[in-house]
Design a protein around this motif. Structure first.
Motif, short mmCIF file in Angstrom:
data_model
loop_
_atom_site.label_atom_id
_atom_site.label_comp_id
_atom_site.label_asym_id
_atom_site.label_seq_id
_atom_site.Cartn_x
_atom_site.Cartn_y
_atom_site.Cartn_z
N ARG A 1 0.84 -1.21 0.00
CA ARG A 1 0.00 0.00 0.00
C ARG A 1 0.87 1.26 0.00
NH1 ARG A 1 -4.47 -1.99 4.51
NH2 ARG A 1 -5.91 -3.00 3.04
N LEU A 2 1.92 1.23 0.80
CA LEU A 2 2.83 2.37 0.83
C LEU A 2 3.49 2.57 -0.53
CD1 LEU A 2 4.47 4.57 2.26
CD2 LEU A 2 6.00 2.79 3.12
N GLY A 3 3.99 1.48 -1.12
CA GLY A 3 4.64 1.58 -2.42
C GLY A 3 3.68 2.00 -3.52
N ALA A 4 2.48 1.42 -3.52
CA ALA A 4 1.49 1.76 -4.54
C ALA A 4 1.06 3.22 -4.41
CB ALA A 4 0.27 0.84 -4.41
N TYR A 5 0.93 3.68 -3.19
CA TYR A 5 0.56 5.09 -2.96
C TYR A 5 1.61 6.02 -3.58
CZ TYR A 5 -0.03 9.48 -0.41
OH TYR A 5 -0.18 10.80 -0.08
N GLU A 6 2.88 5.70 -3.35
CA GLU A 6 3.94 6.56 -3.87
C GLU A 6 4.03 6.48 -5.39
OE1 GLU A 6 6.99 6.91 -0.12
OE2 GLU A 6 7.27 5.23 -1.49
N LEU A 7 3.75 5.31 -5.96
CA LEU A 7 3.78 5.18 -7.42
C LEU A 7 2.62 5.94 -8.07
CD1 LEU A 7 4.64 1.38 -7.83
CD2 LEU A 7 6.11 3.31 -8.42
N LEU A 8 1.46 5.90 -7.43
CA LEU A 8 0.26 6.46 -8.05
C LEU A 8 0.00 7.91 -7.68
CD1 LEU A 8 -2.11 3.38 -7.54
CD2 LEU A 8 -0.90 4.03 -9.63
N HIS A 9 0.46 8.33 -6.50
CA HIS A 9 0.08 9.66 -6.01
C HIS A 9 1.26 10.56 -5.68
CE1 HIS A 9 -4.07 8.29 -5.84
NE2 HIS A 9 -3.67 7.22 -5.17
N ARG A 10 2.47 10.07 -5.84
CA ARG A 10 3.65 10.90 -5.62
C ARG A 10 4.45 10.93 -6.91
NH1 ARG A 10 5.87 12.01 -0.71
NH2 ARG A 10 7.30 13.20 -2.03
N LYS A 11 4.02 11.78 -7.83
CA LYS A 11 4.66 11.84 -9.14
C LYS A 11 6.07 12.41 -9.06
CE LYS A 11 0.87 10.32 -10.98
NZ LYS A 11 0.78 8.93 -11.46
N ASP A 12 6.40 13.03 -7.93
CA ASP A 12 7.74 13.59 -7.78
C ASP A 12 8.77 12.53 -7.43
OD1 ASP A 12 6.22 13.40 -5.35
OD2 ASP A 12 7.86 14.43 -4.32
N LEU A 13 8.32 11.32 -7.11
CA LEU A 13 9.24 10.24 -6.74
C LEU A 13 9.43 9.29 -7.91
CD1 LEU A 13 7.92 9.37 -3.16
CD2 LEU A 13 9.91 10.77 -3.75
N PRO A 14 10.65 9.07 -8.37
CA PRO A 14 10.88 8.12 -9.47
C PRO A 14 10.48 6.71 -9.06
CG PRO A 14 12.80 9.53 -9.11
CD PRO A 14 11.88 9.75 -7.95
N ALA A 15 9.83 6.00 -9.96
CA ALA A 15 9.39 4.64 -9.67
C ALA A 15 10.53 3.73 -9.22
CB ALA A 15 8.69 4.06 -10.91
N PRO A 16 11.73 3.81 -9.83
CA PRO A 16 12.81 2.94 -9.37
C PRO A 16 13.15 3.13 -7.89
CG PRO A 16 13.36 3.89 -11.50
CD PRO A 16 12.13 4.58 -11.03
N ILE A 17 13.12 4.37 -7.45
CA ILE A 17 13.42 4.65 -6.04
C ILE A 17 12.33 4.07 -5.14
CG2 ILE A 17 13.68 6.47 -4.32
CD1 ILE A 17 16.07 6.21 -6.12
N VAL A 18 11.08 4.25 -5.52
CA VAL A 18 9.96 3.74 -4.72
C VAL A 18 10.05 2.23 -4.58
CG1 VAL A 18 7.45 3.43 -4.68
CG2 VAL A 18 8.43 5.65 -5.32
N ILE A 19 10.29 1.54 -5.69
CA ILE A 19 10.36 0.07 -5.66
C ILE A 19 11.54 -0.40 -4.83
CG2 ILE A 19 10.64 -1.99 -7.08
CD1 ILE A 19 9.18 -0.50 -9.34
N SER A 20 12.68 0.24 -5.01
CA SER A 20 13.87 -0.15 -4.25
C SER A 20 13.66 0.02 -2.75
CB SER A 20 15.07 0.69 -4.71
OG SER A 20 16.23 0.35 -3.99
N GLU A 21 13.04 1.13 -2.35
CA GLU A 21 12.80 1.36 -0.92
C GLU A 21 11.80 0.36 -0.36
OE1 GLU A 21 11.63 5.44 -0.88
OE2 GLU A 21 13.69 6.18 -0.66
N ALA A 22 10.80 0.01 -1.14
CA ALA A 22 9.82 -0.99 -0.69
C ALA A 22 10.49 -2.35 -0.51
CB ALA A 22 8.67 -1.08 -1.70
#
Length: 342
Positions: free
Chosen positions: A291-312
């Protein structure tokens, strides 16, 4: 998506984290990955990484706890989650108050007691000076209470350093309350002395001793009102720790509660990527991470997807099972491809 067993370890326990090499993220060889020479990209993220990680971990713990707690009992989750951070702040403050902020208090107190008694003896024969003598006696009593409070604070710091029993915070609050009372009483005494100009010859030594003690109380007061002495180095670390804890609470609470408000949409995005895998089989901790990762992918356009996935993935390595990183990677990579098709 291959099925996998539920975590065999306790969620959100760093001691239960499985020590294993991190799986390669889905974006490792992606064209969106910054080249090794793009130092600006990495430095911008590394500047705020520590604070961001703390906020995300606190939000993750909230999401997990909320999934295991009835809605009627969720109000107290944040109080429990913030206890370690507030405990650290309390310990830091207690060390400052009982240590370097009052290091010269015993010597200055002994000198003040001597001068206060000498002054009272000289005023004994003049009934008009009764207000001064009464205030001196009250001040000596309060000084004794403050000295005892400092001793209790040192004892609590030794016996309850993590504030598990609440004795450390109680002792710290008591010392600060007495500190404030002493500051007010000394000011009243100094004002009262001005009403007796006939004794100006004997006031200087008492006033000097009184002001030296007041300097110590001013230092402690800066923990409550740091702007009064912004350059005092001893205060800076304690004040910053308190502000960091408050900021962590605000940011993590905002993030966690916003994710819960969007829970249905996030779960729909997560479940749509599951292949041959029932949504009910996703463990509570993995669901919180997703949920945290999906939220950042879908609603935090300022965060690059690679960073979001790596942190998750890193969160799943720390808090979930050995199979979790690959599972989280696959689900979030699927959401990312849907949101950002090649």
């Amino acid at each position: 998506m291959k099925s996998r067993p539920s975590p065999a370890v306790s969620p959100l326990s760093s001691t239960a984290a499985v020590k294993r090499p991190a799986p390669l993220p889905a974006w490792r060889n992606s064209s969106s990955t910054p080249c090794s020479g793009n130092n600006t990209y990495y430095s911008l993220f590394s500047i705020a990484m520590l604070s961001r990680n703390q906020i995300r971990q606190a939000a993750l713990q909230y999401l997990y706890a909320a999934s295991q707690t009835p809605e009627t009992e969720q109000e107290g989750i944040w109080d429990i989650l913030m206890e370690p951070f507030r405990g650290d702040y309390c310990k830091l403050k207690a060390k400052a108050v009982s240590g370097h902020l009052t290091r010269d208090y015993p010597d200055k107190l002994r000198l003040f007691i001597t001068r206060a008694r000498e002054t009272a003896d000289k005023l004994q024969q003049d009934p008009l000076t009764l207000p001064v003598r009464d205030q001196l006696q009250d001040l000596l009593t309060k000084e004794g209470e403050f000295n005892a409070a400092l001793l209790r604070l040192k004892k609590a710091l030794h016996e309850d350093p993590a504030n598990d029993k609440g004795s450390l915070s109680a002792a710290c609050d008591a010392a600060q309350e007495l500190n404030t009372a002493l500051m007010q009483m000394r000011r009243r005494l100094l004002d009262t002395l001005k009403d007796f100009p006939a004794y100006n010859a004997i006031w200087p030594s008492l006033i000097s001793s009184c002001r030296k003690l007041q300097e110590i109380n001013d230092r402690i007061n800066c923990l409550i009102h740091p702007d009064d002495r912004p350059s005092l180095a001893e205060i800076k670390k304690v004040v910053e720790a308190g502000r960091d804890a408050d900021e962590l609470y605000r940011e993590a609470k905002t993030l966690g509660e916003d994710i819960l408000r969007r829970r249905d949409g996030l779960d729909a995005a997560i479940d749509s990527t599951l292949e041959n895998y029932s949504p009910e089989r996703v463990s509570a901790i993995d669901r919180a991470i997703l949920r945290l990762g999906a939220y950042e992918l879908l609603h935090r356009k300022d965060l690059p997807a690679p960073i979001v996935i790596s942190e998750a993935i890193r969160l799943s390595e720390r808090f979930s099972s050995a199979e979790s990183p690959r599972f989280v990677n696959g689900v979030l990579a699927g959401i990312s491809k849907t949101e950002h098709p090649a």
